[in-house]
Scaffold this active site. Sequence first.
Site, PDB file in Angstrom:
ATOM      1  N   VAL A  99       0.814  -1.211   0.000  1.00 25.39           N
ATOM      2  CA  VAL A  99       0.000   0.000   0.000  1.00 25.39           C
ATOM      3  C   VAL A  99       0.848   1.263   0.000  1.00 25.39           C
ATOM      4  O   VAL A  99       0.403   2.312  -0.453  1.00 25.39           O
ATOM      5  CB  VAL A  99      -0.971  -0.001   1.200  1.00 25.39           C
ATOM      6  CG1 VAL A  99      -0.222   0.204   2.507  1.00 25.39           C
ATOM      7  CG2 VAL A  99      -2.038   1.069   1.032  1.00 25.39           C
TER       8      VAL A  99
ATOM      9  N   ALA B 145       5.062  -5.099   7.549  1.00 18.50           N
ATOM     10  CA  ALA B 145       3.763  -5.189   6.885  1.00 18.50           C
ATOM     11  C   ALA B 145       3.843  -4.557   5.509  1.00 18.50           C
ATOM     12  O   ALA B 145       4.565  -3.580   5.305  1.00 18.50           O
ATOM     13  CB  ALA B 145       2.688  -4.493   7.708  1.00 18.50           C
ATOM     14  N   ASP B 146       3.095  -5.127   4.573  1.00 16.74           N
ATOM     15  CA  ASP B 146       2.948  -4.515   3.260  1.00 16.74           C
ATOM     16  C   ASP B 146       1.643  -3.742   3.160  1.00 16.74           C
ATOM     17  O   ASP B 146       1.540  -2.810   2.379  1.00 16.74           O
ATOM     18  CB  ASP B 146       3.017  -5.585   2.175  1.00 16.74           C
ATOM     19  CG  ASP B 146       4.446  -6.026   1.927  1.00 16.74           C
ATOM     20  OD1 ASP B 146       5.049  -5.518   0.976  1.00 16.74           O
ATOM     21  OD2 ASP B 146       4.963  -6.846   2.701  1.00 16.74           O
ATOM     22  N   ARG B 147       0.660  -4.146   3.950  1.00 12.11           N
ATOM     23  CA  ARG B 147      -0.596  -3.394   4.024  1.00 12.11           C
ATOM     24  C   ARG B 147      -1.314  -3.779   5.307  1.00 12.11           C
ATOM     25  O   ARG B 147      -1.452  -4.961   5.619  1.00 12.11           O
ATOM     26  CB  ARG B 147      -1.488  -3.694   2.810  1.00 12.11           C
ATOM     27  CG  ARG B 147      -2.749  -2.828   2.743  1.00 12.11           C
ATOM     28  CD  ARG B 147      -3.616  -3.225   1.551  1.00 12.11           C
ATOM     29  NE  ARG B 147      -2.949  -2.970   0.283  1.00 12.11           N
ATOM     30  CZ  ARG B 147      -3.326  -2.045  -0.593  1.00 12.11           C
ATOM     31  NH1 ARG B 147      -4.360  -1.265  -0.324  1.00 12.11           N
ATOM     32  NH2 ARG B 147      -2.685  -1.901  -1.740  1.00 12.11           N
TER      33      ARG B 147
ATOM     34  N   ALA C  46      -1.446  -7.732   5.881  1.00 16.51           N
ATOM     35  CA  ALA C  46      -0.818  -8.496   4.804  1.00 16.51           C
ATOM     36  C   ALA C  46       0.686  -8.322   4.911  1.00 16.51           C
ATOM     37  O   ALA C  46       1.191  -7.200   4.963  1.00 16.51           O
ATOM     38  CB  ALA C  46      -1.313  -8.006   3.447  1.00 16.51           C
TER      39      ALA C  46
END
Length: 392
Positions: free
Chosen positions: A98, A266-268, A276
Amino acid sequence: MTLAAITYTRGSLSILNQLLLPHQTTYDPLHSACDAWHAIHEMRVRGAPAIAIVAALSLAVELDALAANNQLSPEPKEVEVFIREKLEYLVSSRPTAVNLAEAAGRLGGIVSAKAEVRGVDGREVAEAYIAAAQRMLEDDVKDNRAIGEFGARWVLENAVATGSESGSEKGKVAVLTHCNTGSLATAGYGTALGVIRSLHATGSLERAYCTETRPYNQGSRLTAYELVHDKIPATLITDNMAAALLARNRAGSAASVGVSAIIVGADRVAANGDTANKIGTYGLAVLAKYHGVKFLVAAPRTTIDMNTKTGADIVIEERPKQEVTRVRGPRAGEEVDGLRAMETITVAANGIDVWNPAFDVTPAALIDGIITEVGVVEKDASGAFHLARIFE
């Protein structure tokens, strides 16, 4: 010397090619948004914060070159459209992260606002973009250090310190982390690895454990590389050893150092706290809950997507099957001037089907806290995160 995944001066951008680590240290120059798209998609640069910064700066470099060669339109609206189209293209390189989409939206807003100002020309619109992209680089390092300090304090106050049975000093903690969330995944210092760095800097870290992180091996290739570089006491484990490692906490083994917390990046992060992150994170959270170990997510607020209600709404990227069926690295013992010839070998049966999601989603119910640059967000008495408060 501090590791630098990104080197930037006005008009010049290079990235450390992480596909070659830890065996070769090579910086690849990026001259355009197209160069950055390929570098991000091929994972020569990775980590949600880092790819957002690289994407933003690559377009800044491209705009600088266009201006220097008098190829930039004098019309502000034309420059705005050009920038927005390039940003949209860059977002498509890694859709799950994100930070990239958030940065593109924010930078696009800055450009649009500048283009509306009466009397400005195309060069001034480009300058507004370049200045904003450069601030992203500066702000990320500052935010990461804050994440490290807040996270270290929370762990020391809330996680169980390693016991005297293991031979550790009272008050010290051992931390398990997954994937790579350090200087190689950000503009510098790191998120989850930044917490480990902060614990180490204050003498509060007994040991860091890092998972191999199959199938791309970001843990063994990158996190282990950073830990060794910084001389942080650390042990590498394969992904399927995590349960056995945590079980030693309960066994009270005199030969082990108990794990006090698991900290991941975290990526999102969805509005409800569902997260995620690199595939395998969900499994670690389940293990942490069973073994009574604190499970923390470390991420800047730019990773929190308040427009995504829950983890069910997060699109999970799937990677090529060859990343599972093949392994790339140097042949052991064959070195020339410190460099090794890289080879690719097959480790799976020909014809086998492969499922290779890059990420999984950890439910908020399994997360004890989300460490941000403004503090650690914990759940309320009902077990819910209220992430909107940190944006007020």
